[in-house]
Every structure is written in C-alpha cells, then in structure tokens.
Design a protein around this motif. Structure first.
Motif, mmCIF file in Angstrom:
data_model
loop_
_atom_site.group_PDB
_atom_site.id
_atom_site.type_symbol
_atom_site.label_atom_id
_atom_site.label_comp_id
_atom_site.label_asym_id
_atom_site.label_seq_id
_atom_site.Cartn_x
_atom_site.Cartn_y
_atom_site.Cartn_z
ATOM 1 N N ALA A 1 0.859 -1.189 0.000
ATOM 2 C CA ALA A 1 0.000 0.000 0.000
ATOM 3 C C ALA A 1 0.889 1.230 0.000
ATOM 4 N N ASP A 2 0.336 2.356 -0.459
ATOM 5 C CA ASP A 2 1.083 3.608 -0.517
ATOM 6 C C ASP A 2 0.503 4.617 0.460
ATOM 7 N N THR B 1 -3.316 3.767 0.806
ATOM 8 C CA THR B 1 -4.238 3.294 -0.227
ATOM 9 C C THR B 1 -3.569 2.200 -1.044
ATOM 10 N N SER B 2 -4.366 1.212 -1.450
ATOM 11 C CA SER B 2 -3.853 0.144 -2.310
ATOM 12 C C SER B 2 -4.197 0.389 -3.771
ATOM 13 N N THR B 3 -5.436 0.809 -4.025
ATOM 14 C CA THR B 3 -5.900 0.999 -5.399
ATOM 15 C C THR B 3 -6.297 2.440 -5.714
ATOM 16 N N GLY B 4 -6.570 3.224 -4.697
ATOM 17 C CA GLY B 4 -7.054 4.586 -4.896
ATOM 18 C C GLY B 4 -8.553 4.680 -5.083
ATOM 19 N N ASP B 5 -9.233 3.520 -5.127
ATOM 20 C CA ASP B 5 -10.674 3.520 -5.403
ATOM 21 C C ASP B 5 -11.470 4.263 -4.325
ATOM 22 N N THR B 6 -11.113 4.046 -3.055
ATOM 23 C CA THR B 6 -11.849 4.699 -1.973
ATOM 24 C C THR B 6 -11.625 6.204 -1.994
ATOM 25 N N HIS C 1 -11.063 8.010 -4.727
ATOM 26 C CA HIS C 1 -11.879 8.524 -5.839
ATOM 27 C C HIS C 1 -13.357 8.576 -5.465
ATOM 28 N N GLN D 1 6.084 3.888 0.200
ATOM 29 C CA GLN D 1 5.547 2.626 -0.297
ATOM 30 C C GLN D 1 5.743 1.591 0.802
#
Length: 236
Positions: free
Chosen positions: A98-99, A179-184, A186, A200
C-alpha cells in the motif's frame, strides 16, 4: 526460553504470513478457537508464536519482548523515530502493499503538486484565519515529508477512523492516508498529488535489535535463516 515470533492476529495479513512460511517449509498455525490468541510453529524447534495486531508488533519489537515480527513498513517507520537503530529489516514479504499518499479534493483544480499545495496552504490561512487541516494517522511520516518539501503552513488532524470521509465531513481540507488501489479516495472525491507519494509500504519481517539474542536464540535464528534464505541478522 524460545525465540518469539510475532505475526498479525487476524485477517488477510495473518493468512498471507502463514502462506509465506508454508512456502518455506514452516507450519505456522492457530490453536484453539478463533477467539483465542494462541498458536504454534512446526518445522523449527524453540519458536514461540505470539499473535498481535499489526499495530502492536512495532512496539513489542522495540521493547525486545519479541525477537521477530511481521508488520507493515508504514507502521515501523511511523512508530519508531530511528527505526534502523531498533530493528533489522530482514525481508520484505511481497504482500500487504500500500502507498501512503497526500490527497486533495478533486475540485482543487490548481493543486496538482506539493509546490501547489504550499501556495494553497498559505492562501488558505490568509483567507480563513487558520491553517489548512490534513487528516491522518501518520503524523511523524507526514510531518517529515512535508518538512523536506518546505511546506509549513498546515496542521495535522488525528484520524483513527475513515480518514477519506473527513473532507466531506468538514473536519479536514485534505488527507494523508494509506491506499492500495485509490478507489476509496476517488469514491470520496479525492485525488492524489502527482508527487504526493510519501512511502511505499508492504508486510516485512523485522528482527528486534533490543531483544535478548543469547546463544540459544542465535541457533534458532540460524535454523530459520537457512529455511527462509535470510542473510540479514540483528546481532553481530
């Protein structure tokens, strides 16, 4: 006394940790019911399993109460000011990635970099009479990063819950979070700054430099190291 190995007490991190050890010929398993924090290690003698939350493992490593522990890079570097003096980074384990990032509202169309943020923070204070608020759980990492970038006109707001929701709830103007994907992000109308990557992180095996590494523990370490192909060690 046994060498103490701390792993996450539940969830995907625990499952992935158990799988990782299994790939190296070591069986790590819980014993008793799911509510019991007990387990065992098979395949290497004299290893005691300690089940802890990922957030507790850095503290236990620092205190020397466990010899080895699996936890996130982010947690070690946030909770240990001089982490490399306290623990040895034995091996990144390849999961739990995750970042830690800086994210601003999508509507801030003129803020795409940290330099833009610096100017926006100064203007925000002039307009509103208080400093721009950044919600985060990672005060030490965020403060260090922004200091290196020359950003000073802000305040950190502690967030131990759903950090992504603090902007909509009007308790912060922007966030710094994992965040892992950035979906939340967005989904909550937030956007990562183009140079807003702070760290990272991934699940990593750490060894305590403050624990008691007597001759018996060193023998156990060597057995583990042979199976896991470890070259780093926490003792000389």
């Amino acid at each position: 006394m046994s060498l103490k190995l701390g792993i996450p007490s539940k969830g995907r991190l625990q499952d992935k940790t158990i799988d990782w050890f299994a790939e190296h010929g070591i069986t790590v398993q819980r014993t008793g019911s799911d509510r019991e924090y007990a387990g065992q290690v098979l395949g290497v003698d004299n290893v005691e399993l300690v089940l802890l939350s990922a957030g507790e493992i850095p503290k236990e490593l620092a205190a020397g109460r466990i010899h080895l522990g699996v936890t996130g890079t982010d947690l070690v570097r946030e909770k240990m000011g001089r982490w490399s003096d306290i623990v040895t980074e034995v091996e990144p384990l390849g999961f739990g990635r995750a970042d830690l990032v800086l994210a601003v509202p999508d509507c801030w169309v003129d803020v795409t970099t940290v330099d833009d943020l610096d100017a926006a923070a100064t203007q925000f204070r002039a307009d509103h009479g208080f400093r721009l608020r950044i919600a985060t759980k990672y005060h030490a990492l965020v403060r260090s990063y922004l200091s290196k970038q020359g950003v000073a006109d802000y305040q950190l707001v502690d967030s131990q819950g759903a950090t992504e929701g603090t902007v909509k709830n009007l308790t912060a103007e922007m966030i710094a979070d994992i965040t892992s994907t950035g979906d939340t992000l967005h989904a909550n109308g937030l956007r990562i700054l183009s140079d807003g990557l702070i760290l990272q992180s991934e699940a990593t095996m750490y060894a305590s430099k403050t624990a008691d590494w007597d001759t018996e523990k060193q023998v156990v370490w060597q057995a583990l190291a042979a199976l896991c192909n470890w070259t780093e060690k926490p003792f000389v």
